[in-house]
Design a protein around this motif. Structure first.
Motif, PDB file in Angstrom:
ATOM      1  N   LEU A 204       0.810  -1.206   0.000  1.00 47.13           N
ATOM      2  CA  LEU A 204       0.000   0.000   0.000  1.00 47.13           C
ATOM      3  C   LEU A 204       0.847   1.261   0.000  1.00 47.13           C
ATOM      4  N   GLY A 205       2.158   1.124   0.169  1.00 49.93           N
ATOM      5  CA  GLY A 205       3.049   2.266   0.019  1.00 49.93           C
ATOM      6  C   GLY A 205       3.309   2.624  -1.427  1.00 49.93           C
ATOM      7  N   TYR A 206       2.923   1.733  -2.341  1.00 49.61           N
ATOM      8  CA  TYR A 206       3.093   1.989  -3.769  1.00 49.61           C
ATOM      9  C   TYR A 206       1.905   2.796  -4.287  1.00 49.61           C
ATOM     10  N   VAL A 207       2.139   3.660  -5.268  1.00 53.84           N
ATOM     11  CA  VAL A 207       1.083   4.446  -5.896  1.00 53.84           C
ATOM     12  C   VAL A 207       1.117   4.166  -7.398  1.00 53.84           C
ATOM     13  N   GLY A 208      -0.012   3.690  -7.956  1.00 50.28           N
ATOM     14  CA  GLY A 208      -0.061   3.434  -9.383  1.00 50.28           C
ATOM     15  C   GLY A 208      -0.852   2.180  -9.707  1.00 50.28           C
ATOM     16  N   ARG A 209      -0.707   1.681 -10.949  1.00 50.08           N
ATOM     17  CA  ARG A 209      -1.444   0.540 -11.464  1.00 50.08           C
ATOM     18  C   ARG A 209      -0.754  -0.773 -11.053  1.00 50.08           C
ATOM     19  N   VAL A 210      -1.546  -1.766 -10.637  1.00 50.16           N
ATOM     20  CA  VAL A 210      -1.053  -3.091 -10.260  1.00 50.16           C
ATOM     21  C   VAL A 210      -1.733  -4.113 -11.173  1.00 50.16           C
ATOM     22  N   GLU A 211      -0.942  -5.035 -11.742  1.00 49.34           N
ATOM     23  CA  GLU A 211      -1.498  -6.097 -12.588  1.00 49.34           C
ATOM     24  C   GLU A 211      -1.342  -7.432 -11.878  1.00 49.34           C
ATOM     25  N   GLY A 212      -2.452  -8.167 -11.789  1.00 49.59           N
ATOM     26  CA  GLY A 212      -2.448  -9.444 -11.077  1.00 49.59           C
ATOM     27  C   GLY A 212      -2.656 -10.616 -12.014  1.00 49.59           C
ATOM     28  N   SER A 213      -2.171 -11.786 -11.600  1.00 49.77           N
ATOM     29  CA  SER A 213      -2.389 -13.031 -12.334  1.00 49.77           C
ATOM     30  C   SER A 213      -2.559 -14.156 -11.324  1.00 49.77           C
ATOM     31  N   ILE A 214      -3.356 -15.203 -11.707  1.00 54.51           N
ATOM     32  CA  ILE A 214      -3.745 -16.262 -10.773  1.00 54.51           C
ATOM     33  C   ILE A 214      -3.283 -17.621 -11.307  1.00 54.51           C
ATOM     34  N   TYR A 215      -2.763 -18.463 -10.413  1.00 61.04           N
ATOM     35  CA  TYR A 215      -2.233 -19.780 -10.763  1.00 61.04           C
ATOM     36  C   TYR A 215      -2.810 -20.814  -9.809  1.00 61.04           C
ATOM     37  N   ILE A 216      -2.711 -22.084 -10.213  1.00 66.24           N
ATOM     38  CA  ILE A 216      -3.201 -23.179  -9.373  1.00 66.24           C
ATOM     39  C   ILE A 216      -2.116 -24.256  -9.291  1.00 66.24           C
ATOM     40  N   GLU A 217      -1.724 -24.638  -8.060  1.00 65.18           N
ATOM     41  CA  GLU A 217      -0.774 -25.725  -7.804  1.00 65.18           C
ATOM     42  C   GLU A 217      -1.589 -26.896  -7.256  1.00 65.18           C
ATOM     43  N   LEU A 218      -1.683 -27.997  -8.024  1.00 61.37           N
ATOM     44  CA  LEU A 218      -2.509 -29.143  -7.636  1.00 61.37           C
ATOM     45  C   LEU A 218      -1.747 -30.067  -6.689  1.00 61.37           C
ATOM     46  N   PRO A 219      -2.474 -30.855  -5.874  1.00 61.21           N
ATOM     47  CA  PRO A 219      -1.806 -31.724  -4.897  1.00 61.21           C
ATOM     48  C   PRO A 219      -0.899 -32.783  -5.537  1.00 61.21           C
ATOM     49  N   ASP A 220      -1.149 -33.173  -6.819  1.00 60.62           N
ATOM     50  CA  ASP A 220      -0.350 -34.220  -7.461  1.00 60.62           C
ATOM     51  C   ASP A 220       0.842 -33.650  -8.246  1.00 60.62           C
ATOM     52  N   SER A 221       1.304 -32.441  -7.863  1.00 62.98           N
ATOM     53  CA  SER A 221       2.484 -31.782  -8.437  1.00 62.98           C
ATOM     54  C   SER A 221       2.220 -31.146  -9.797  1.00 62.98           C
ATOM     55  N   ARG A 222       1.002 -31.252 -10.346  1.00 60.37           N
ATOM     56  CA  ARG A 222       0.685 -30.524 -11.568  1.00 60.37           C
ATOM     57  C   ARG A 222       0.335 -29.084 -11.224  1.00 60.37           C
ATOM     58  N   SER A 223       0.467 -28.188 -12.210  1.00 64.67           N
ATOM     59  CA  SER A 223       0.139 -26.792 -11.989  1.00 64.67           C
ATOM     60  C   SER A 223      -0.373 -26.193 -13.292  1.00 64.67           C
ATOM     61  N   LEU A 224      -1.056 -25.055 -13.170  1.00 70.84           N
ATOM     62  CA  LEU A 224      -1.537 -24.379 -14.373  1.00 70.84           C
ATOM     63  C   LEU A 224      -1.659 -22.879 -14.123  1.00 70.84           C
ATOM     64  N   ASP A 225      -1.516 -22.147 -15.237  1.00 68.35           N
ATOM     65  CA  ASP A 225      -1.770 -20.719 -15.264  1.00 68.35           C
ATOM     66  C   ASP A 225      -3.204 -20.549 -15.737  1.00 68.35           C
ATOM     67  N   THR A 226      -4.086 -19.977 -14.892  1.00 66.62           N
ATOM     68  CA  THR A 226      -5.498 -19.863 -15.264  1.00 66.62           C
ATOM     69  C   THR A 226      -5.716 -18.973 -16.470  1.00 66.62           C
ATOM     70  N   ALA A 227      -4.704 -18.165 -16.875  1.00 68.68           N
ATOM     71  CA  ALA A 227      -4.819 -17.148 -17.927  1.00 68.68           C
ATOM     72  C   ALA A 227      -5.700 -15.986 -17.473  1.00 68.68           C
ATOM     73  N   GLY A 228      -6.094 -15.988 -16.204  1.00 73.47           N
ATOM     74  CA  GLY A 228      -6.883 -14.876 -15.669  1.00 73.47           C
ATOM     75  C   GLY A 228      -5.975 -13.714 -15.276  1.00 73.47           C
ATOM     76  N   ARG A 229      -6.186 -12.572 -15.845  1.00 76.94           N
ATOM     77  CA  ARG A 229      -5.418 -11.357 -15.533  1.00 76.94           C
ATOM     78  C   ARG A 229      -6.389 -10.254 -15.116  1.00 76.94           C
TER      79      ARG A 229
END
Length: 576
Positions: free
Chosen positions: A88-113
């Motif tokens: 919160l000390g930063y001022v400006g635009r923030v871009e977020g992205s979401i990922y999923i780490e599965l219990p069986d060691s697989r993972s994926l990028d949701t492509a959600g931005r």
């Protein structure tokens, strides 16, 4: 207390433009800036298995923060983060992205931005911006660095001690359990692993009796004829809390679920969201289930219902094909591979191989033990086969056995339309002479003095959604008991009333509900039409007491526009 924003994140392979949330958090939102995300895939909420981690990366000019989101609702895929004070000390635009780490060691990028902004609160205007922010970030990094180093030292010491202990153990004797834990396993129905190779042990298929063309009526659970869908033939016994997953040829598939109580009465509630489910958790008061696949599907399709939350390859129900219900061979490999040739195959604990030998004996119908009918009392038993459902419902055969399920279906078929049910809405035809009197709510029902009715008026081309039509062709036997204005009929007197509403319709292409409601929108009674047949007639009857000056209206709720009510008939009679 939080300032909260919620966004839907769709899991997909296509790159999409970041969602501009329009959210602005301020530097003074310490510990209260919360973001909620609903994860979806193929328009269905994404269930998160136990052990799943959802990292959320926030990028901004000069820095990056990674959060491990809190899983608020694992069943419906809802996660959240609360922004840390230093960002919160930063001022400006923030871009977020979401990922999923599965219990069986697989993972994926949701492509959600997504994007949001951070601004300076007026009360914080005298606080240094970037210097303070980066100093806070530096302290955090240093703390994490020292924690990481301490953790590595502790873990290294533990691993060294463990390695030394394992070396001593291996020098004395190879531990088969430790060795096997390093291997990858797979299953198959052939010695070379090529017949239905699967790295996941298949779950048990609980559908017995297979599938047939037809549908199920939502509010009654009864069968109806249809050629554009299939239904499970038999009831499936379940318990509250059972988790089920549905598959077609080893892939997730959406089914409609119809629930019944222990008396095989339909347990219908629109709030249970039982349409188009790939997974389903059995609610309370449900003892049996049946399923409908609404899209065009051949009854011989390899549909599977299994317990758990992971869909596995198709296997038949054990009671119908035991040999193909469970894999007969197990493969072991030192590499993670989908190639059967990389595995060493052996009979699955020899259990199935032994059963094959046993089956060759038990299926030998030449009587290898030379047992006679007299020895087992078979001469006292009629040599009948089990009746089909059609034979059971016809009730004419004298050389067939009946199962409890067939007895239930035969009785249900025979009593259909012959008796008045204690519950539910019914239309009763013909003259009925109640010689000893008639009561409503414990009170004698008098002669019909007060009544009103509307005959054969039409409503063309209903729009989608809720429609309350103008009342037409209204008549009454007593203007002091009833009045009509526009869409509303007013019941002026208190008492017990019977209301009957009948419709003739055409052009029905989707679901439609018709019924009687209060003027404030509260439904008193309604009935569902499910799109097949496209034209026909239906009716409902409802008895209840009113206090007087109650305002009622006819209500239609349609899934799509275009349905025409050719005839609408309404009768309201004061019984007591």
């Amino acid at each position: 207390m939080f300032k909260t924003n919620e966004e839907i994140i769709v899991i997909q392979a296509k790159a999409t433009t970041p969602i501009s949330t329009g959210v602005v958090f301020w530097s003074h939102d310490k510990g209260t800036a919360k973001m909620l995300f609903q994860l979806q895939k193929d328009y269905v909420n994404q269930t998160l298995a136990e052990g799943t981690i959802v990292p959320i990366c926030l990028d901004f000019i000069g820095g990056r923060h990674i959060y491990h989101a809190i899983i608020e609702d694992a069943v419906n895929g809802i996660v959240s983060i609360v922004l840390e004070d230093n960002i919160l000390g930063y001022v400006g635009r923030v871009e977020g992205s979401i990922y999923i780490e599965l219990p069986d060691s697989r993972s994926l990028d949701t492509a959600g931005r997504f994007t949001f902004d951070i601004k300076r609160s007026p009360i914080d205007l005298n606080t240094p911006e970037l210097d303070d922010y980066y100093w806070q970030g530096f302290n955090e990094i240093m703390n994490q660095y020292h924690q990481t180093i301490a953790g590595i030292e502790t873990e290294s010491e533990r691993l060294l001690n463990e390695l030394q202990a394992r070396i001593l153990t291996l020098e004395e004797k190879l531990d088969d359990v430790e060795v096997r834990a390093r291997f990858k396993t797979a299953w198959s129905w052939s010695a070379d692993g090529t017949d239905r190779f699967t790295p996941v042990y298949p779950g048990e298929n609980i559908i017995e009796g297979g599938w047939e063309l037809g549908g199920l009526v939502w509010d009654s659970g009864d069968d109806y004829t249809a050629t554009d869908r299939i239904r499970s033939v038999n009831f499936i016994e379940v318990e509250e809390g059972d988790e089920l997953v549905f598959g077609l040829d080893g892939k997730l598939v959406a089914l409609n679920v119809v629930a019944y109580d222990s008396n095989f009465e339909s347990v219908y509630s629109s709030t249970e969201n039982s349409l188009n489910r790939v997974r389903y958790t059995v609610p309370e008061n449900v003892a049996y289930l049946r399923f409908v696949k609404p899209q065009n599907t051949d009854p011989s399709s390899k549909l599977k219902v299994e317990k758990g939350n992971t869909s596995t390859i198709y296997t038949p129900a054990p009671s119908e094909d035991f040999a193909n219900a469970y894999p007969t061979y197990k493969g072991i490999s030192i590499v993670d591979s989908d190639n059967p040739a990389d595995y060493s195959w052996q009979p699955e604990d020899n259990t199935i191989a032994k059963k094959a030998t046993l089956d060759s004996h038990t299926e030998n119908i030449s009587n290898p033990h030379k047992v006679t009918k007299t020895q087992i009392g078979l001469g006292n038993v009629d040599n009948y086969s089990t009746a089909t459902q059609a034979e059971a419902e016809a009730g004419t055969a004298t050389n067939k056995f009946m199962t409890p399920s067939l007895v239930f279906k035969a009785i249900a078929k025979w009593v259909q339309g012959k008796f008045v049910s204690a519950t539910g809405n019914e239309t009763i035809l013909g003259t009925k002479n109640f010689q000893d009197g008639l009561q409503v709510g414990g009170n004698p029902a008098g002669l019909v003095n007060d009544a009103c009715w509307c005959e054969d008026f039409a409503v063309n081309n209903l729009t989608a959604g809720i429609v309350n039509p103008d009342i037409q062709r209204f008549s009454t036997s007593n203007a002091e008991a009833f009045s009509m204005s526009g869409k509303v009929i007013t019941i002026k007197k208190s008492g017990v009333y019977m209301m009957t509403l009948g419709v003739n319709y055409t052009g029905l292409t989707n679901w439609l509900t018709f019924g009687i409601s209060r003027l404030n929108g509260t439904s008193l009674v309604n009935r569902n039409l499910l799109g097949s047949p496209a034209s026909g007639s239906n009716s409902l009857t409802y008895v209840r007491s009113f206090e007087g000056n109650d305002q009622l209206t006819i209500e239609f709720n349609s899934g799509t526009a275009g349905t025409t009510m050719q005839k609408i008939n309404l009768a309201i009679v004061k019984l007591a």
